[in-house]
Enzyme design. Structure first.
Site, short mmCIF file in Angstrom:
data_model
loop_
_atom_site.label_atom_id
_atom_site.label_comp_id
_atom_site.label_asym_id
_atom_site.label_seq_id
_atom_site.Cartn_x
_atom_site.Cartn_y
_atom_site.Cartn_z
N ASP A 174 17.87 5.71 -1.03
CA ASP A 174 17.56 6.65 -2.11
C ASP A 174 18.59 6.52 -3.24
OD1 ASP A 174 15.46 8.05 -0.46
OD2 ASP A 174 17.21 8.39 0.78
N HIS A 198 16.69 12.84 3.86
CA HIS A 198 15.95 11.65 3.42
C HIS A 198 14.46 11.99 3.54
CE1 HIS A 198 14.57 7.62 2.81
NE2 HIS A 198 14.02 7.57 4.01
N ASP A 242 14.71 -4.01 21.66
CA ASP A 242 13.35 -3.54 21.32
C ASP A 242 12.69 -3.10 22.62
OD1 ASP A 242 10.60 -3.32 20.02
OD2 ASP A 242 11.78 -4.07 18.33
N1 LIG Z 1 16.18 5.88 6.15
C1 LIG Z 1 15.48 5.08 5.37
O1 LIG Z 1 15.77 4.99 4.17
C2 LIG Z 1 14.33 4.24 5.89
C3 LIG Z 1 13.76 3.27 5.06
C4 LIG Z 1 12.69 2.51 5.54
C5 LIG Z 1 12.19 2.73 6.82
N2 LIG Z 1 12.78 3.68 7.59
C6 LIG Z 1 12.31 3.90 8.97
O2 LIG Z 1 12.80 2.86 9.81
C7 LIG Z 1 11.98 2.78 10.98
C8 LIG Z 1 11.62 1.32 11.28
O3 LIG Z 1 10.81 0.81 10.25
P1 LIG Z 1 10.17 -0.66 10.36
O4 LIG Z 1 9.39 -0.84 9.11
O5 LIG Z 1 11.17 -1.67 10.76
O6 LIG Z 1 9.13 -0.42 11.55
P2 LIG Z 1 8.41 -1.50 12.48
O7 LIG Z 1 7.28 -0.78 13.13
O8 LIG Z 1 8.17 -2.78 11.76
O9 LIG Z 1 9.55 -1.79 13.57
C9 LIG Z 1 9.98 -0.83 14.44
C10 LIG Z 1 10.43 -1.54 15.69
O10 LIG Z 1 11.04 -0.56 16.54
C11 LIG Z 1 10.66 -0.87 17.85
N3 LIG Z 1 10.89 0.28 18.72
C12 LIG Z 1 10.10 1.36 18.95
N4 LIG Z 1 10.66 2.16 19.86
C13 LIG Z 1 11.83 1.59 20.21
C14 LIG Z 1 12.84 1.95 21.14
N5 LIG Z 1 12.76 3.04 21.89
N6 LIG Z 1 13.92 1.12 21.24
C15 LIG Z 1 14.01 0.01 20.53
N7 LIG Z 1 13.07 -0.39 19.65
C16 LIG Z 1 12.00 0.40 19.49
C17 LIG Z 1 9.20 -1.28 17.73
O11 LIG Z 1 8.75 -1.98 18.88
C18 LIG Z 1 9.27 -2.16 16.49
O12 LIG Z 1 9.57 -3.51 16.81
C19 LIG Z 1 10.79 3.69 10.71
O13 LIG Z 1 11.01 4.94 11.34
C20 LIG Z 1 10.82 3.85 9.20
O14 LIG Z 1 10.17 5.03 8.79
C21 LIG Z 1 13.82 4.43 7.16
O1 LIG Z 2 9.16 6.48 3.15
C1 LIG Z 2 9.13 6.08 4.32
O2 LIG Z 2 8.48 6.62 5.21
C2 LIG Z 2 9.96 4.87 4.65
C3 LIG Z 2 11.35 5.03 4.18
O3 LIG Z 2 11.93 6.21 4.64
C4 LIG Z 2 11.48 4.90 2.68
O4 LIG Z 2 12.10 5.78 2.07
O5 LIG Z 2 10.98 3.93 2.13
#
Ligand SMILES: NC(=O)c1ccc[n+]([C@@H]2O[C@H](COP(=O)([O-])OP(=O)(O)OC[C@H]3O[C@@H](n4cnc5c(N)ncnc54)[C@H](O)[C@@H]3O)[C@@H](O)[C@H]2O)c1
Ligand SMILES: O=C(O)C[C@H](O)C(=O)O
Length: 338
Positions: free
Chosen positions: A160, A188, A43
């Site tokens: 999804d 996505h 992190d």
């Molecule tokens: N592909 C998908 O289906 C999907 C689904 C849900 C969320 N997401 C994405 O996943 C990501 C994380 O979501 P979350 O809810 O855990 O967010 P969150 O904010 O709870 O956690 C993100 C973490 O990443 C850390 N971080 C930021 N920059 C960093 C770096 N350079 N190196 C290492 N760590 C770093 C932050 O400090 C934080 O602890 C978001 O971009 C969200 O949109 C994607």
């Molecule tokens: O929708 C978002 O931004 C978070 C994640 O990609 C999701 O699909 O739940």
């Protein structure tokens, strides 16, 4: 004989997805119940205190497969010798944003992490990008890791797929395990195309097509597609935070199937490098149905698509091409390898 431990990194390890994901990995749900794990938690410096709490909780879980935990803010340590990487760390979207609104903030993270993977990870590392915009982040990450085969980079559309499968199971009135081969095509994002056209469902012991079982084209082309496309936004509106438990579960499903393979006749959706299949744009990370054997995915070929489906694929492909162009402009095209 007991297997040698493998090193697995989760970035964003102090965040909300990681909070569920780390436990599932350390319990053996991804790499197997006999596979010892060294977990690397990466992190950023402001999150060191939270990370310490996560390390304490992992210890307190008393998980037999977890042989070591390496918390760090240094990518050189985080990516050292890893066999699998869950790239979660990135800014999540807030209500009213599209995922591509995160592009300029997040692609730079994936450039740095691509460079670190290139230098420090095992060359056969399997990389799953979860942080949004996941497809374009995976593309950026791969292009800064030229010594790692590009087939080893993927983006998550499994959430999804799970959402779509769950919608169909509820519509037909069968358990989730009775539904298979629902496809997510493209990005996505809200342009993705959730496609039930190749899906199968078992009802009272007989397997039939989802199209036949649902028998409602207006639903399959209308509210089914929209519900899945907008599900992430619906969760954000309700929770005021983006999906986390379901995202962690999907990340485990994705890596589990990549590691262990798919059953004969079963396919799953992954964002992978496009070879132009199904008239998609080449060299973007596009979600396709894939089959997996010996840790290698292969795009399922020869599926017949309706004109409706072809049109949807073209829309999401165009968006991915635009995101790629935008990423290039953020990263300064003179130094980018995209
Ligand atoms: N592909 C998908 O289906 C999907 C689904 C849900 C969320 N997401 C994405 O996943 C990501 C994380 O979501 P979350 O809810 O855990 O967010 P969150 O904010 O709870 O956690 C993100 C973490 O990443 C850390 N971080 C930021 N920059 C960093 C770096 N350079 N190196 C290492 N760590 C770093 C932050 O400090 C934080 O602890 C978001 O971009 C969200 O949109 C994607
Ligand atoms: O929708 C978002 O931004 C978070 C994640 O990609 C999701 O699909 O739940």
């Amino acid at each position: 004989m007991k297997a040698e431990p493998i090193r697995v990194v989760v970035t964003g390890a102090a965040g909300q997805i990681a909070y569920s994901l780390l436990y599932m990995i350390a319990r053996g749900e991804v790499f197997g119940k006999d596979q010892p794990i060294v977990l690397h938690l990466l992190d950023i410096p402001p999150m060191v205190g939270v990370l310490e709490g996560v390390v304490m909780e992992l210890a307190d879980c008393a998980l037999p497969l977890l042989v070591e935990v390496v918390p760090t803010t240094d990518p050189a340590v985080g990516f050292k010798d890893v066999s699998a990487a869950f790239l979660v760390g990135a800014m999540p979207r807030k209500e009213g944003m599209e995922r591509k609104d995160l592009l300029s903030a997040n692609v730079k993270i994936f450039r740095t992490q691509g460079e670190a993977l290139d230098k420090f990870a095992k060359k056969d590392v399997k990389v799953l990008v979860v942080g949004n915009p996941a497809n374009t982040n995976a593309l950026v990450c791969s292009s800064y890791a030229p010594s790692i085969p590009r087939e080893n980079f993927s983006a998550m559309t499994r959430l999804d797929q799970n959402r779509a499968t769950s919608q169909i199971a509820a519509k037909v009135g069968v358990p989730i395990s009775a539904v298979s081969n629902i496809i997510i095509w493209g990005n996505h994002s809200s342009t993705q195309y959730p496609d039930a056209g190749q899906g199968k469902v078992t009802v009272n012991g007989a397997t039939k097509s989802v199209v036949e079982a649902v028998n409602d084209t207006a639903y399959l082309q209308g509210s089914f597609v929209e519900t899945v496309q907008k599900r992430g936004a619906a969760v954000i509106a309700a929770r005021k935070m983006s999906s986390a438990m379901s995202a962690a579960k999907a990340a485990c499903d994705h890596m589990h199937d990549w590691w262990n393979g798919t059953a004969p006749g079963q396919f799953v959706s992954m964002g992978v490098f496009s070879d132009g299949s199904y008239d998609s744009p080449k060299d973007v990370i596009f979600s396709f149905p894939v089959e997996i054997k010996n840790k290698q995915w292969k795009i399922v070929s020869g599926l017949t698509l309706s004109d409706f489906a072809k049109n949807k694929l073209s829309v999401t492909g165009k968006e991915l091409q635009e995101e790629k162009d935008e990423a290039l402009s953020v990263l300064d095209s003179s130094v980018s390898n995209l």
